[in-house]
Design a protein around this motif. Structure first.
Motif, PDB file in Angstrom:
ATOM      1  N   CYS A  24       6.101  10.561 -27.093  1.00 32.49           N
ATOM      2  CA  CYS A  24       6.589  10.567 -25.855  1.00 32.49           C
ATOM      3  C   CYS A  24       5.971   9.686 -25.007  1.00 32.49           C
ATOM      4  O   CYS A  24       4.756   9.091 -25.077  1.00 32.49           O
ATOM      5  CB  CYS A  24       6.305  12.220 -25.486  1.00 32.49           C
ATOM      6  SG  CYS A  24       4.639  12.667 -25.714  1.00 32.49           S
ATOM      7  N   VAL A  25       6.592   9.723 -23.683  1.00 27.09           N
ATOM      8  CA  VAL A  25       5.960   8.993 -22.415  1.00 27.09           C
ATOM      9  C   VAL A  25       4.928   9.833 -22.036  1.00 27.09           C
ATOM     10  O   VAL A  25       5.434  11.162 -21.797  1.00 27.09           O
ATOM     11  CB  VAL A  25       7.276   8.571 -21.697  1.00 27.09           C
ATOM     12  CG1 VAL A  25       6.273   7.841 -20.479  1.00 27.09           C
ATOM     13  CG2 VAL A  25       8.211   7.832 -22.179  1.00 27.09           C
ATOM     14  N   GLU A  26       3.802   9.481 -21.757  1.00 27.92           N
ATOM     15  CA  GLU A  26       2.621  10.234 -20.856  1.00 27.92           C
ATOM     16  C   GLU A  26       2.206   9.575 -19.865  1.00 27.92           C
ATOM     17  O   GLU A  26       2.055   8.372 -19.761  1.00 27.92           O
ATOM     18  CB  GLU A  26       1.458  10.509 -22.010  1.00 27.92           C
ATOM     19  CG  GLU A  26       2.030  11.332 -23.534  1.00 27.92           C
ATOM     20  CD  GLU A  26       0.629  11.734 -24.359  1.00 27.92           C
ATOM     21  OE1 GLU A  26       0.473  12.597 -24.729  1.00 27.92           O
ATOM     22  OE2 GLU A  26       0.091  10.806 -24.525  1.00 27.92           O
ATOM     23  N   THR A 100       2.891  -4.286 -22.637  1.00 28.37           N
ATOM     24  CA  THR A 100       4.465  -3.619 -22.876  1.00 28.37           C
ATOM     25  C   THR A 100       4.349  -2.300 -23.475  1.00 28.37           C
ATOM     26  O   THR A 100       3.379  -2.155 -24.385  1.00 28.37           O
ATOM     27  CB  THR A 100       5.350  -4.282 -24.005  1.00 28.37           C
ATOM     28  OG1 THR A 100       4.603  -4.788 -24.999  1.00 28.37           O
ATOM     29  CG2 THR A 100       5.608  -5.764 -23.260  1.00 28.37           C
ATOM     30  N   LEU A 101       5.114  -1.314 -23.143  1.00 32.34           N
ATOM     31  CA  LEU A 101       5.319   0.017 -23.926  1.00 32.34           C
ATOM     32  C   LEU A 101       6.706   0.135 -24.396  1.00 32.34           C
ATOM     33  O   LEU A 101       7.574  -0.134 -23.444  1.00 32.34           O
ATOM     34  CB  LEU A 101       4.860   1.019 -22.894  1.00 32.34           C
ATOM     35  CG  LEU A 101       3.575   0.854 -22.389  1.00 32.34           C
ATOM     36  CD1 LEU A 101       3.289   2.214 -21.312  1.00 32.34           C
ATOM     37  CD2 LEU A 101       2.460   1.157 -23.376  1.00 32.34           C
ATOM     38  N   VAL A 102       6.906   0.298 -25.547  1.00 35.42           N
ATOM     39  CA  VAL A 102       8.289   0.325 -26.313  1.00 35.42           C
ATOM     40  C   VAL A 102       8.565   2.034 -26.476  1.00 35.42           C
ATOM     41  O   VAL A 102       7.736   2.432 -27.452  1.00 35.42           O
ATOM     42  CB  VAL A 102       8.479  -0.698 -27.387  1.00 35.42           C
ATOM     43  CG1 VAL A 102       9.883  -0.391 -27.946  1.00 35.42           C
ATOM     44  CG2 VAL A 102       8.076  -2.096 -27.036  1.00 35.42           C
ATOM     45  N   TYR A 103       9.713   2.310 -26.134  1.00 38.06           N
ATOM     46  CA  TYR A 103       9.975   3.610 -26.372  1.00 38.06           C
ATOM     47  C   TYR A 103      11.478   3.922 -27.004  1.00 38.06           C
ATOM     48  O   TYR A 103      12.330   2.998 -26.740  1.00 38.06           O
ATOM     49  CB  TYR A 103       9.988   4.492 -25.102  1.00 38.06           C
ATOM     50  CG  TYR A 103       8.763   4.599 -24.390  1.00 38.06           C
ATOM     51  CD1 TYR A 103       7.715   5.480 -24.684  1.00 38.06           C
ATOM     52  CD2 TYR A 103       8.477   4.054 -23.321  1.00 38.06           C
ATOM     53  CE1 TYR A 103       6.335   5.558 -24.197  1.00 38.06           C
ATOM     54  CE2 TYR A 103       7.353   3.689 -22.680  1.00 38.06           C
ATOM     55  CZ  TYR A 103       6.189   4.625 -23.033  1.00 38.06           C
ATOM     56  OH  TYR A 103       5.206   4.671 -22.475  1.00 38.06           O
ATOM     57  N   THR A 104      11.336   4.655 -28.014  1.00 39.35           N
ATOM     58  CA  THR A 104      12.656   5.279 -28.735  1.00 39.35           C
ATOM     59  C   THR A 104      13.583   5.603 -27.647  1.00 39.35           C
ATOM     60  O   THR A 104      13.311   6.247 -26.675  1.00 39.35           O
ATOM     61  CB  THR A 104      12.515   5.889 -29.776  1.00 39.35           C
ATOM     62  OG1 THR A 104      12.043   7.303 -29.467  1.00 39.35           O
ATOM     63  CG2 THR A 104      11.312   5.749 -30.877  1.00 39.35           C
ATOM     64  N   ALA A 105      14.958   5.802 -28.039  1.00 40.28           N
ATOM     65  CA  ALA A 105      15.829   6.244 -27.162  1.00 40.28           C
ATOM     66  C   ALA A 105      15.653   7.915 -26.838  1.00 40.28           C
ATOM     67  O   ALA A 105      15.783   8.084 -25.789  1.00 40.28           O
ATOM     68  CB  ALA A 105      17.199   6.221 -27.987  1.00 40.28           C
ATOM     69  N   GLU A 106      15.476   8.330 -27.837  1.00 42.03           N
ATOM     70  CA  GLU A 106      14.854   9.890 -27.833  1.00 42.03           C
ATOM     71  C   GLU A 106      13.741  10.007 -26.658  1.00 42.03           C
ATOM     72  O   GLU A 106      13.832  10.774 -25.922  1.00 42.03           O
ATOM     73  CB  GLU A 106      14.455  10.881 -29.041  1.00 42.03           C
ATOM     74  CG  GLU A 106      15.932  10.745 -29.920  1.00 42.03           C
ATOM     75  CD  GLU A 106      15.868   9.296 -30.753  1.00 42.03           C
ATOM     76  OE1 GLU A 106      15.026   8.279 -30.729  1.00 42.03           O
ATOM     77  OE2 GLU A 106      17.194   9.209 -31.254  1.00 42.03           O
ATOM     78  N   GLU A 107      12.517   9.222 -26.887  1.00 39.26           N
ATOM     79  CA  GLU A 107      11.637   9.293 -26.084  1.00 39.26           C
ATOM     80  C   GLU A 107      11.816   9.183 -24.405  1.00 39.26           C
ATOM     81  O   GLU A 107      11.446   9.808 -23.535  1.00 39.26           O
ATOM     82  CB  GLU A 107      10.382   8.239 -26.371  1.00 39.26           C
ATOM     83  CG  GLU A 107       9.692   8.632 -27.653  1.00 39.26           C
ATOM     84  CD  GLU A 107       8.997   7.505 -28.189  1.00 39.26           C
ATOM     85  OE1 GLU A 107       7.901   7.868 -28.786  1.00 39.26           O
ATOM     86  OE2 GLU A 107       9.209   6.260 -28.129  1.00 39.26           O
TER      87      GLU A 107
END
Length: 123
Positions: A24-26, A100-107
């Motif tokens: 997740c994004v925190e 850079t921070l890369v997140y999945t679509a769900e995250e």
């Protein structure tokens, strides 16, 4: 109305919409900035990429991500650029020094749901 605590300086906060907190994004407050990290990071904690947004610009950042438009952001002011990759479904945050921070679509979806439910307002 919020369904979770607001962000503060004592702990990293994630959306209640995150998949049991597995990835997740925190965010958390530190002095006059809001720090953002990716919970998937598995390396040395001292090397974890973190993006800092000035507290004074946090609501502007939340508005930027709520707009959900790729390329939005004002890195020169401290608001990370948001880039969506439709091919992979990922969302990338990029700050002025190219952290850079890369997140999945769900995250990213869980984070946006938290933003829309006021879970990331400042305490």
């Amino acid at each position: 109305m919020s369904n979770s605590p607001k962000i503060n300086d004592s702990t990293w906060t994630k959306s209640t919409f995150s998949d049991h907190g597995n990835a997740c994004v925190e965010v958390r407050i530190h002095n006059d900035t809001v720090l953002i990290r990716d919970s998937k990071f598995a390396g040395d904690p001292s090397l974890q990429p973190i993006i800092a947004v000035p507290v004074a610009l946090w609501s502007d950042f939340l508005s930027t991500v709520s707009d959900d438009s790729s390329g939005a952001g004002r890195t020169e002011l401290g608001i990370p650029r948001v880039e969506h990759d439709p091919a992979t479904g990922t969302t990338t945050l990029i700050d002025a020094v190219e952290t850079t921070l890369v997140y999945t679509a769900e995250e990213w979806r869980a984070f946006l749901d938290g933003v829309r439910h006021d879970q990331f307002a400042l305490a």
